[in-house]
Design a protein around this motif. Structure first.
Motif, PDB file in Angstrom:
ATOM      1  N   ASP A   1      54.936   7.806 126.476  1.00 47.27           N
ATOM      2  CA  ASP A   1      55.723   7.056 127.479  1.00 47.27           C
ATOM      3  C   ASP A   1      54.922   5.825 127.930  1.00 47.27           C
TER       4      ASP A   1
ATOM      5  N   HIS B   1      55.893   1.907 127.551  1.00 50.03           N
ATOM      6  CA  HIS B   1      55.894   0.898 128.626  1.00 50.03           C
ATOM      7  C   HIS B   1      55.150  -0.350 128.178  1.00 50.03           C
TER       8      HIS B   1
ATOM      9  N   HIS C   1      63.867   2.618 126.544  1.00 54.34           N
ATOM     10  CA  HIS C   1      64.162   3.197 127.855  1.00 54.34           C
ATOM     11  C   HIS C   1      65.665   3.211 128.142  1.00 54.34           C
TER      12      HIS C   1
ATOM     13  N   HIS D   1      61.693  12.639 130.375  1.00 47.79           N
ATOM     14  CA  HIS D   1      61.673  11.198 130.116  1.00 47.79           C
ATOM     15  C   HIS D   1      60.660  10.799 129.030  1.00 47.79           C
TER      16      HIS D   1
ATOM     17  N   ASN E   1      61.543   9.050 125.275  1.00 46.00           N
ATOM     18  CA  ASN E   1      60.976   7.772 124.823  1.00 46.00           C
ATOM     19  C   ASN E   1      60.196   7.944 123.530  1.00 46.00           C
TER      20      ASN E   1
HETATM   21 FE   FE2 Z   1      59.066   5.369 130.990  1.00 44.73          FE
END
Ligand code: FE2
Length: 396
Positions: A197, A201, A266, A280, A284
């Motif tokens: 994740d 990002h 996302h 989450h 991703n």
């Molecule tokens: Fe995230």
């Protein structure tokens, strides 16, 4: 394309990163003259003793607090109101969030609602609140979400089954805290998913259409740190160097996307969370390689730089070849840390139309380097799903 307008930058008021950082919490609460603190966490973190490490610090300093531990993954409006009720019932005046993204998201919602009143739906969108929220000390327990340093939080509307994204400067943490000692007990699968994740990002912020020189620097260093340390953190959770590097990576990646934007990974992952409660980080991680393949024609130069940050040798390669190296490196990292496939989750192909429609509307998708069509998103989901099935058939 980069953001050429006047750029406002966001960060938590204060940040602590490093071993035993939680011992500094009383100092910050005393400066706030807090009478009673709401601790927001989940039952899992209570059970494994992570939340207890923080409350022990509060006990030693004779700080009054109450614990709300009802947070669940992909927190809903009901959970937000439960926590708010707890806050009001005990007349709290500060919040300590202990957790990954979900407890920190709930803390942000309570912070805004306790200071501004109204319903959580009133704050769906950009900077909808008028007053600064109740002070939050955001204690991160996973190295991935970046939630402790962002001005964004996500709450699932139980009625519509959609995720509301609130982006609000008034919910920025009073103190963001990343203590690698709290992450030692994290299971390998969670370390892996939250670590990817953070990588997502960093990469999405780097290739999105609103990146800046500031976020570029944060993104590339975060990519370098994740590539160099995530495997070690997954293999040996007590490796403090790897854990500390992942703290830095996730914080820098969090600042990068908070100040730049995200992208289609996302945009789709938010729907998988809302529909199937897929965590989450996992959503991703499953989607990242395939969405990068889709985006690659529009950001080859940037992906070539990502490849170098991931330690790939690109000296004699064309930009086209080097950009492919980045995606290969991401796939290798996902495989090495044992990220599952989409076909291992509750995802169902019959939901693909509605998932794709919602993904197109998601705030994260708006800053993707290229505007996808409905068919583009459906194709990404279908390819991601079937490639897992094919792989499993081959492995049998
Ligand atoms: Fe995230």
């Amino acid at each position: 394309m980069r953001n050429e307008g006047i750029v406002e930058l966001y960060a938590p008021r204060r940040t602590l990163i490093g071993r035993d950082g939680i011992t500094k919490i009383p100092h910050f609460l005393q400066r706030l003259s807090s009478k009673c603190v709401l601790v927001v966490t989940d039952k899992g973190l209570i059970k494994v003793g992570t939340a207890g490490k923080v409350t022990a610090v509060l006990d030693n300093a004779n700080i009054q607090y109450v614990v709300y531990d009802g947070v669940e993954p992909n927190p809903t409006t009901r959970i937000v109101y439960d926590a708010l009720h707890f806050y009001q019932e005990h007349q709290c005046d500060a919040i300590i969030a202990i957790g990954g993204g979900s407890p920190i998201d709930v803390a942000k919602a309570v912070s805004i609602l306790s200071a501004n009143g109204g319903k959580i739906q009133d704050y769906n969108g950009y900077n909808k609140s008028k007053k600064r929220g109740t002070p939050i000390i955001a204690v991160n327990t996973t190295a991935g979400t970046g939630s402790e340093c962002t001005r964004a939080y996500v709450v699932t509307d139980e009625e519509t089954k959609t995720k509301m994204l609130m982006v609000d400067t008034n919910c920025l943490a009073h103190l963001a805290l990343n203590d690698p000692m709290l992450m030692v007990g994290m299971p390998p699968s969670l370390t892996a998913a939250t670590g990817i994740d953070a990588l997502t990002h960093a990469i999405e912020a780097y290739i999105c259409n609103t990146h800046t020189p500031y976020t570029d620097a944060l993104s590339l260093e975060a990519v370098r740190l994740v590539s160099g340390s995530l495997r070690d953190a997954v293999r040996d959770g007590s490796n403090m160097d790897a854990r500390t590097n992942m703290c830095w990576a996730e914080y820098m990646a969090g600042l990068a996307f908070s100040n730049a934007g995200l992208g289609l990974v996302h945009g789709i992952a938010h729907q998988l969370g809302g529909f199937y409660n897929i965590p989450h980080g996992l959503a991703n991680a499953i989607l990242l390689p395939r969405v990068l393949e889709y985006n690659r024609p529009y950001c080859m130069g940037r992906l070539a730089t990502v490849a170098q940050a991931m330690g790939e040798k690109c000296d004699n390669l064309s930009v086209d070849q080097a950009s492919k190296k980045a995606i290969e490196a991401v796939r290798r990292l996902c495989d090495d840390v044992k990220i599952p496939k989409l076909c291992d989750t509750k995802f169902r192909m019959e939901d693909i139309d509605v998932l794709a429609e919602h993904a197109l509307e998601d705030t994260a998708t708006q800053t993707n380097i290229v505007r996808p069509t409905l068919d583009d998103v459906k194709t990404i989901l279908a390819k991601t799903y079937y490639e897992g099935i094919v792989l499993k058939t081959v492995q049998k």
